[in-house]
Design a protein around this motif. Structure first.
Motif, mmCIF file in Angstrom:
data_model
loop_
_atom_site.group_PDB
_atom_site.id
_atom_site.type_symbol
_atom_site.label_atom_id
_atom_site.label_comp_id
_atom_site.label_asym_id
_atom_site.label_seq_id
_atom_site.Cartn_x
_atom_site.Cartn_y
_atom_site.Cartn_z
ATOM 1 N N ALA A 253 0.838 -1.207 0.000
ATOM 2 C CA ALA A 253 0.000 0.000 0.000
ATOM 3 C C ALA A 253 0.874 1.259 0.000
ATOM 4 C CB ALA A 253 -0.934 -0.012 1.200
ATOM 5 N N ARG A 254 1.919 1.240 0.797
ATOM 6 C CA ARG A 254 2.826 2.402 0.830
ATOM 7 C C ARG A 254 3.426 2.666 -0.546
ATOM 8 N NH1 ARG A 254 7.628 3.054 -0.016
ATOM 9 N NH2 ARG A 254 8.245 0.855 0.100
ATOM 10 N N ARG A 255 3.858 1.579 -1.207
ATOM 11 C CA ARG A 255 4.481 1.722 -2.524
ATOM 12 C C ARG A 255 3.506 2.308 -3.560
ATOM 13 N NH1 ARG A 255 8.770 -1.042 -4.330
ATOM 14 N NH2 ARG A 255 10.136 -1.908 -2.747
ATOM 15 N N ILE A 256 2.296 1.787 -3.574
ATOM 16 C CA ILE A 256 1.339 2.249 -4.579
ATOM 17 C C ILE A 256 0.887 3.677 -4.249
ATOM 18 C CG2 ILE A 256 -0.930 1.785 -5.647
ATOM 19 C CD1 ILE A 256 1.563 -0.071 -6.426
ATOM 20 N N ASP A 257 0.785 3.979 -2.979
ATOM 21 C CA ASP A 257 0.476 5.354 -2.582
ATOM 22 C C ASP A 257 1.593 6.301 -3.054
ATOM 23 O OD1 ASP A 257 -0.948 7.420 -1.157
ATOM 24 O OD2 ASP A 257 0.595 7.269 0.401
ATOM 25 N N ALA A 258 2.843 5.811 -3.001
ATOM 26 C CA ALA A 258 3.975 6.657 -3.404
ATOM 27 C C ALA A 258 3.949 6.933 -4.910
ATOM 28 C CB ALA A 258 5.300 6.003 -3.003
ATOM 29 N N VAL A 259 3.870 5.868 -5.710
ATOM 30 C CA VAL A 259 3.980 6.056 -7.162
ATOM 31 C C VAL A 259 2.616 6.339 -7.816
ATOM 32 C CG1 VAL A 259 3.883 3.587 -7.800
ATOM 33 C CG2 VAL A 259 5.247 5.179 -9.189
ATOM 34 N N GLY A 260 1.563 6.214 -7.022
ATOM 35 C CA GLY A 260 0.235 6.530 -7.540
ATOM 36 C C GLY A 260 -0.248 7.912 -7.126
ATOM 37 N N ASN A 261 0.135 8.333 -5.919
ATOM 38 C CA ASN A 261 -0.408 9.590 -5.369
ATOM 39 C C ASN A 261 0.678 10.607 -5.020
ATOM 40 O OD1 ASN A 261 -2.917 8.310 -5.424
ATOM 41 N ND2 ASN A 261 -2.756 7.623 -3.291
ATOM 42 N N ARG A 262 1.582 10.183 -4.119
ATOM 43 C CA ARG A 262 2.515 11.170 -3.555
ATOM 44 C C ARG A 262 3.549 11.654 -4.565
ATOM 45 N NH1 ARG A 262 5.259 8.653 0.374
ATOM 46 N NH2 ARG A 262 4.258 6.618 0.163
ATOM 47 N N ILE A 263 3.700 10.925 -5.685
ATOM 48 C CA ILE A 263 4.595 11.397 -6.748
ATOM 49 C C ILE A 263 4.070 12.720 -7.328
ATOM 50 C CG2 ILE A 263 3.436 10.083 -8.586
ATOM 51 C CD1 ILE A 263 6.262 9.569 -9.783
ATOM 52 N N PHE A 264 2.780 12.965 -7.154
ATOM 53 C CA PHE A 264 2.178 14.240 -7.602
ATOM 54 C C PHE A 264 1.923 15.179 -6.422
ATOM 55 C CE2 PHE A 264 0.973 10.997 -10.749
ATOM 56 C CZ PHE A 264 1.632 11.531 -11.832
ATOM 57 N N THR A 265 1.269 14.673 -5.387
ATOM 58 C CA THR A 265 0.951 15.581 -4.271
ATOM 59 C C THR A 265 2.217 16.040 -3.549
ATOM 60 O OG1 THR A 265 0.579 13.670 -2.819
ATOM 61 C CG2 THR A 265 -1.367 14.641 -3.859
ATOM 62 N N GLY A 266 3.244 15.202 -3.524
ATOM 63 C CA GLY A 266 4.493 15.593 -2.839
ATOM 64 C C GLY A 266 5.051 16.874 -3.430
ATOM 65 N N PRO A 267 5.486 16.842 -4.696
ATOM 66 C CA PRO A 267 6.049 18.072 -5.271
ATOM 67 C C PRO A 267 5.034 19.209 -5.398
ATOM 68 C CG PRO A 267 5.954 16.297 -6.904
ATOM 69 C CD PRO A 267 5.633 15.681 -5.584
ATOM 70 N N MET A 268 3.781 18.882 -5.762
ATOM 71 C CA MET A 268 2.823 19.976 -5.991
ATOM 72 C C MET A 268 2.412 20.672 -4.702
ATOM 73 S SD MET A 268 0.152 18.429 -8.757
ATOM 74 C CE MET A 268 0.632 18.008 -10.427
ATOM 75 N N LEU A 269 2.192 19.894 -3.658
ATOM 76 C CA LEU A 269 1.601 20.481 -2.446
ATOM 77 C C LEU A 269 2.597 20.638 -1.297
ATOM 78 C CD1 LEU A 269 -1.785 18.491 -2.540
ATOM 79 C CD2 LEU A 269 -1.345 20.793 -3.424
#
Ligand code: FCB
Length: 486
Positions: A253-269
């Motif tokens: 779950a952590r991995r998919i959250d990283a490459v599915g979500n946080r790869i965008f929300t991390g830099p953007m937000l």
């Protein structure tokens, strides 16, 4: 549906089901899915024209050449939206219609279509919500390397400037990208979407450049738009759940959250890529070279609202070594993974849940949790549900009606989830049903009907389904029908 006798139906104060004042009711489409007129008025092919015309890529060989012919029928479509009481229309702009080579000056005939569409909407009191990019890169830019190439971000910034110049005086809400995850990882990873490449490293490079292009476009829009205009981006944030309570599944779950979500929300937000994502993918790209000085500052320019698309949750596990993982074929099956660095994660369908015609499980709680999770992680960020809806096997009855009680139930459940999230503190400003009308559903062609309005493709006749009337009623009341009485 079982009718509940009014005398025993749960009593609800009418106010209890009302949505917040100013909550926006809309419906969404995307250029390639509805416009048609693929070669008219100077438009050149986008990657989706090329892909859909490539044998074997799209179900039944369907293409967007004609689609729902919105390009010619937009006036009637706007009239229908008005009749249904919609307050906003989310559409996307076909880049190769307004800037055919993806470079240089705009084509006025292309811009005119959007000018006329927007004028027609404003005339009907429907707020236009414009998305700059819903997956249709001009083919010439893909030929030059596409999103894995940094130079594409320059092209996108120029294009954003053209559109802000042409429509900035009358479009108050702008979205840079729709679901950049799909562009990067389905387009360049699993290859089920255009341009159909299957290169994990290129997919990660594309993700960074989509982020950068977003940030650069926000800067351009902010410079050119009037002060009151709103900027946004729409993400398909995966509502990731581990299959079991095991540590292995938690890691999946952590991995998919990283490459599915946080790869965008991390830099953007937050202005940074998550450390765990960088570690999971370090064997594929050299992030220290890919991310250049100033990129994170550019990407994290603030947006006024975050668009969230939700259809179904993502259930994952980490199989033991030797066991094979199953793919996530949400937008089409492929032998190649759309999850670079986490190819070994397996995807599951929740048991005991009803499914849509896409075989997506129906789970309104997923939307509630998604809105609450984003609110927890990014307090104070205004949200908008920019897509939510379902495909079912709709047909026209001999009496000429389209009854879609499953879609009504789906919408009711998900709007109720929005309302619960609002009650629990999520700042959700609006809801856009996907989709206004049946359209070209990417790799599935015309075989999946997501519309609340039925389209008879042979005649291009529009027939509002029962759900359209239901939605219209919800909009009018600014509330869901009371339990048991719908
Ligand atoms: C979303 C897309 C939209 C449509 C729906 C069903 O991922 O943004 O164009 O295909 O799924």
């Amino acid at each position: 549906m079982t009718a509940v006798r009014p005398d025993i139906a749960p009593k609800q104060a009418p106010e209890a089901t009302r949505f917040p004042t100013g909550f926006v009711w809309g419906a969404a489409t995307a250029a390639y899915q509805v416009e048609g007129a693929a070669a008219e008025d100077g438009r050149t092919p986008s990657i989706w024209d090329t892909f859909s015309h490539t044998p074997g890529k799209v179900h039944n060989g369907d293409t967007g050449d004609i689609a729902a012919d919105h390009y010619h029928r937009f006036r009637d479509d706007v009239a229908l939206m008005k009749q249904l009481g919609l307050k906003a229309y989310r559409f996307s702009i076909s880049w190769s219609r307004v800037q055919p080579t993806g470079r240089g000056p705009a084509v006025e005939r292309g811009l005119d279509f959007y000018r006329k569409l927007v004028d027609e909407l404003l005339e009907a009191d429907i707020a236009p919500v414009a998305t700059l990019y819903h997956w249709d890169l001009p083919q010439e830019l893909e030929d030059a390397g596409g999103w894995p190439q940094r130079v594409t971000t320059d092209r996108f910034a120029d294009y954003a400037a053209i559109m802000a110049g042409a429509l900035g005086d009358r479009v108050a809400t702008w979205t840079t990208f729709n679901e950049p995850w799909c562009s990067a990882f389905l387009g360049y990873g699993s290859g089920v979407h255009a341009p159909g490449r299957t290169e994990p490293a290129a997919a990660l490079r594309a993700a960074h450049h989509l982020n950068l292009a977003h940030g650069r476009a926000i800067e351009v829009l902010r410079d050119q738009l009037p002060a009151g205009a709103q900027t946004s981006v729409t993400l398909n944030l995966h509502q990731v759940r581990p299959l079991t309570a095991s540590a292995a599944d938690a890691d999946a779950a952590r991995r998919i959250d990283a490459v599915g979500n946080r790869i965008f929300t991390g830099p953007m937000l937050r202005g940074e890529y998550p450390e765990d994502l960088l570690a999971d993918t370090a064997h594929l790209v050299d992030w220290s070279k890919l991310v250049q000085d100033g990129d994170l500052a550019a990407i994290s320019r603030p947006v006024d609202v975050l668009g969230v698309n939700y259809y179904t949750p993502t259930l994952v596990s980490l199989p033991e070594k030797g066991e094979s993982g199953s793919g996530n074929d949400v937008h089409g099956a492929s032998a190649f993974s759309p999850w670079p660095g986490s190819e070994h994660v397996a995807f599951h369908l929740a048991e005991g849940k009803e499914r849509t015609a896409m075989n997506w499980s129906i789970d309104p709680d997923g939307l509630y949790h998604l809105l609450m999770d984003v609110t927890r992680d990014h307090p104070g960020l205004p949200l908008m549900v920019t897509e939510n809806g379902a495909a079912f096997d709709d047909y026209v009855s001999p009496e000429g009606r389209v009854e879609d009680p499953e879609r009504i139930a789906y919408l009711h459940g998900h709007l109720d989830a929005v309302q619960r999230a609002v009650a629990d503190g999520a700042d959700v400003r609006g809801y856009f049903l996907w989709s206004l009308m049946d359209n070209f559903e990417w790799a599935y062609g015309y075989s999946k009907r997501f519309g609340t309005v039925y389209v008879d493709y042979a005649s291009q006749r529009r027939i509002p389904k029962a759900s359209a009337h239901w939605y219209s009623d919800v909009i009018r009341r600014h509330a869901l029908p009371s339990a048991g009485l719908s």
